[in-house]
Design an enzyme around this catalytic site. Sequence first.
Site, PDB file in Angstrom:
ATOM      1  N   GLY A   1     -14.975   3.418   4.253  1.00 34.75           N
ATOM      2  CA  GLY A   1     -13.699   4.006   3.836  1.00 34.75           C
ATOM      3  C   GLY A   1     -13.157   3.460   2.533  1.00 34.75           C
ATOM      4  O   GLY A   1     -12.004   3.732   2.177  1.00 34.75           O
ATOM      5  N   GLN A   2     -13.978   2.685   1.800  1.00 30.96           N
ATOM      6  CA  GLN A   2     -13.479   2.183   0.510  1.00 30.96           C
ATOM      7  C   GLN A   2     -13.290   3.349  -0.454  1.00 30.96           C
ATOM      8  O   GLN A   2     -14.187   4.178  -0.620  1.00 30.96           O
ATOM      9  CB  GLN A   2     -14.452   1.151  -0.089  1.00 30.96           C
ATOM     10  CG  GLN A   2     -13.901   0.524  -1.368  1.00 30.96           C
ATOM     11  CD  GLN A   2     -14.794  -0.573  -1.950  1.00 30.96           C
ATOM     12  OE1 GLN A   2     -15.866  -0.875  -1.416  1.00 30.96           O
ATOM     13  NE2 GLN A   2     -14.336  -1.149  -3.052  1.00 30.96           N
TER      14      GLN A   2
ATOM     15  N   ASP B   1       0.849  -1.194   0.000  1.00 32.82           N
ATOM     16  CA  ASP B   1       0.000   0.000   0.000  1.00 32.82           C
ATOM     17  C   ASP B   1       0.890   1.251   0.000  1.00 32.82           C
ATOM     18  O   ASP B   1       1.903   1.313   0.702  1.00 32.82           O
ATOM     19  CB  ASP B   1      -0.914  -0.002   1.230  1.00 32.82           C
ATOM     20  CG  ASP B   1      -2.069   0.970   1.089  1.00 32.82           C
ATOM     21  OD1 ASP B   1      -3.220   0.510   0.984  1.00 32.82           O
ATOM     22  OD2 ASP B   1      -1.823   2.197   1.079  1.00 32.82           O
ATOM     23  N   ILE B   2       0.496   2.241  -0.760  1.00 36.81           N
ATOM     24  CA  ILE B   2       1.291   3.466  -0.894  1.00 36.81           C
ATOM     25  C   ILE B   2       1.244   4.319   0.387  1.00 36.81           C
ATOM     26  O   ILE B   2       2.141   5.125   0.624  1.00 36.81           O
ATOM     27  CB  ILE B   2       0.824   4.251  -2.145  1.00 36.81           C
ATOM     28  CG1 ILE B   2       1.928   5.151  -2.677  1.00 36.81           C
ATOM     29  CG2 ILE B   2      -0.437   5.041  -1.876  1.00 36.81           C
ATOM     30  CD1 ILE B   2       1.647   5.689  -4.068  1.00 36.81           C
TER      31      ILE B   2
ATOM     32  N   ASN C   1     -12.701  -3.192   3.147  1.00 40.56           N
ATOM     33  CA  ASN C   1     -13.594  -2.046   3.294  1.00 40.56           C
ATOM     34  C   ASN C   1     -14.643  -2.135   2.189  1.00 40.56           C
ATOM     35  O   ASN C   1     -14.293  -2.131   1.006  1.00 40.56           O
ATOM     36  CB  ASN C   1     -12.806  -0.730   3.181  1.00 40.56           C
ATOM     37  CG  ASN C   1     -11.791  -0.563   4.299  1.00 40.56           C
ATOM     38  OD1 ASN C   1     -12.045  -0.961   5.440  1.00 40.56           O
ATOM     39  ND2 ASN C   1     -10.639  -0.001   3.985  1.00 40.56           N
TER      40      ASN C   1
ATOM     41  N   HIS D   1     -10.394  -5.519  -2.812  1.00 43.30           N
ATOM     42  CA  HIS D   1      -9.032  -5.820  -2.350  1.00 43.30           C
ATOM     43  C   HIS D   1      -9.060  -6.131  -0.871  1.00 43.30           C
ATOM     44  O   HIS D   1      -9.901  -5.630  -0.123  1.00 43.30           O
ATOM     45  CB  HIS D   1      -8.088  -4.645  -2.635  1.00 43.30           C
ATOM     46  CG  HIS D   1      -8.610  -3.329  -2.160  1.00 43.30           C
ATOM     47  ND1 HIS D   1      -9.569  -2.626  -2.863  1.00 43.30           N
ATOM     48  CD2 HIS D   1      -8.350  -2.599  -1.049  1.00 43.30           C
ATOM     49  CE1 HIS D   1      -9.856  -1.532  -2.196  1.00 43.30           C
ATOM     50  NE2 HIS D   1      -9.144  -1.490  -1.089  1.00 43.30           N
ATOM     51  N   LEU D   2      -8.104  -6.956  -0.463  1.00 42.20           N
ATOM     52  CA  LEU D   2      -7.921  -7.302   0.935  1.00 42.20           C
ATOM     53  C   LEU D   2      -6.697  -6.558   1.439  1.00 42.20           C
ATOM     54  O   LEU D   2      -5.644  -6.592   0.801  1.00 42.20           O
ATOM     55  CB  LEU D   2      -7.684  -8.817   1.091  1.00 42.20           C
ATOM     56  CG  LEU D   2      -8.895  -9.748   0.957  1.00 42.20           C
ATOM     57  CD1 LEU D   2      -9.506  -9.676  -0.434  1.00 42.20           C
ATOM     58  CD2 LEU D   2      -8.489 -11.191   1.274  1.00 42.20           C
ATOM     59  N   HIS D   3      -6.839  -5.879   2.568  1.00 43.51           N
ATOM     60  CA  HIS D   3      -5.686  -5.264   3.226  1.00 43.51           C
ATOM     61  C   HIS D   3      -5.078  -6.306   4.164  1.00 43.51           C
ATOM     62  O   HIS D   3      -5.778  -6.844   5.030  1.00 43.51           O
ATOM     63  CB  HIS D   3      -6.121  -4.065   4.086  1.00 43.51           C
ATOM     64  CG  HIS D   3      -6.709  -2.917   3.327  1.00 43.51           C
ATOM     65  ND1 HIS D   3      -6.013  -1.765   3.037  1.00 43.51           N
ATOM     66  CD2 HIS D   3      -7.947  -2.744   2.800  1.00 43.51           C
ATOM     67  CE1 HIS D   3      -6.795  -0.925   2.379  1.00 43.51           C
ATOM     68  NE2 HIS D   3      -7.976  -1.487   2.223  1.00 43.51           N
TER      69      HIS D   3
HETATM   70  P1  5GP Z   1      -9.651   1.238   0.325  1.00 41.41           P
HETATM   71  O1  5GP Z   1      -9.703   2.536   1.065  1.00 41.41           O
HETATM   72  O2  5GP Z   1     -10.396   1.312  -0.991  1.00 41.41           O
HETATM   73  O3  5GP Z   1     -10.045   0.029   1.137  1.00 41.41           O
HETATM   74  O4  5GP Z   1      -8.119   0.989   0.020  1.00 41.41           O
HETATM   75  C1  5GP Z   1      -7.459   1.552  -1.058  1.00 41.41           C
HETATM   76  C2  5GP Z   1      -6.007   1.555  -0.697  1.00 41.41           C
HETATM   77  O5  5GP Z   1      -5.256   1.803  -1.865  1.00 41.41           O
HETATM   78  C3  5GP Z   1      -5.617   2.642   0.318  1.00 41.41           C
HETATM   79  O6  5GP Z   1      -5.085   2.039   1.482  1.00 41.41           O
HETATM   80  C4  5GP Z   1      -4.597   3.480  -0.432  1.00 41.41           C
HETATM   81  O7  5GP Z   1      -3.543   3.917   0.393  1.00 41.41           O
HETATM   82  C5  5GP Z   1      -4.118   2.545  -1.513  1.00 41.41           C
HETATM   83  N1  5GP Z   1      -3.671   3.202  -2.719  1.00 41.41           N
HETATM   84  C6  5GP Z   1      -4.270   4.268  -3.327  1.00 41.41           C
HETATM   85  N2  5GP Z   1      -3.598   4.596  -4.436  1.00 41.41           N
HETATM   86  C7  5GP Z   1      -2.542   3.744  -4.519  1.00 41.41           C
HETATM   87  C8  5GP Z   1      -1.488   3.599  -5.466  1.00 41.41           C
HETATM   88  O8  5GP Z   1      -1.370   4.313  -6.459  1.00 41.41           O
HETATM   89  N3  5GP Z   1      -0.586   2.612  -5.222  1.00 41.41           N
HETATM   90  C9  5GP Z   1      -0.681   1.783  -4.141  1.00 41.41           C
HETATM   91  N4  5GP Z   1       0.275   0.849  -4.000  1.00 41.41           N
HETATM   92  N5  5GP Z   1      -1.671   1.897  -3.242  1.00 41.41           N
HETATM   93  C10 5GP Z   1      -2.594   2.868  -3.426  1.00 41.41           C
END
Ligand code: 5GP
Length: 110
Positions: free
Chosen positions: A89-90, A28-29, A83, A96-98
């Site tokens: 918070g999605q 994750d970035i 999420n 995707h799975l964190h």
């Molecule tokens: P969500 O909030 O949808 O469950 O998770 C999306 C995740 O994607 C966030 O934790 C966010 O930091 C990550 N993310 C967003 N943009 C990028 C990117 O360009 N590269 C990577 N590696 N992660 C990203």
Amino acid sequence: LTLFEKIIARQIPADIVYEDDHTIAFRDIHPQAPTHVLIVPRQVIPRLDLATEADVEVLGRCMLAVGIVAKQLGLSGYRVVINNGEDAGQTVFHLHLHLLGGRRLTWPPG
Ligand code: 5GP
């Protein structure tokens, strides 16, 4: 394309830690723990509550990938989070799975 499809297609760089026929995993970035990896199915399901019977294998492959990645990265205790929807918070509407680990995790999550 979703952001994650662009990562899968190598249009956007990512720190990829694992790949197989069904999934890809990359860091994750904005990591929320010392290890924070996203496990993403190649097939796009926008969010968990849009998954159907047709997605059962892909969903299972994502779960199996968690264990493979955790072992590869030497994680013992870790947490897996999905999420679903904006209220959770999605932000990326490609399921995707964190995978979070590398520190003591508190419960309940925020
Ligand atoms: P969500 O909030 O949808 O469950 O998770 C999306 C995740 O994607 C966030 O934790 C966010 O930091 C990550 N993310 C967003 N943009 C990028 C990117 O360009 N590269 C990577 N590696 N992660 C990203």
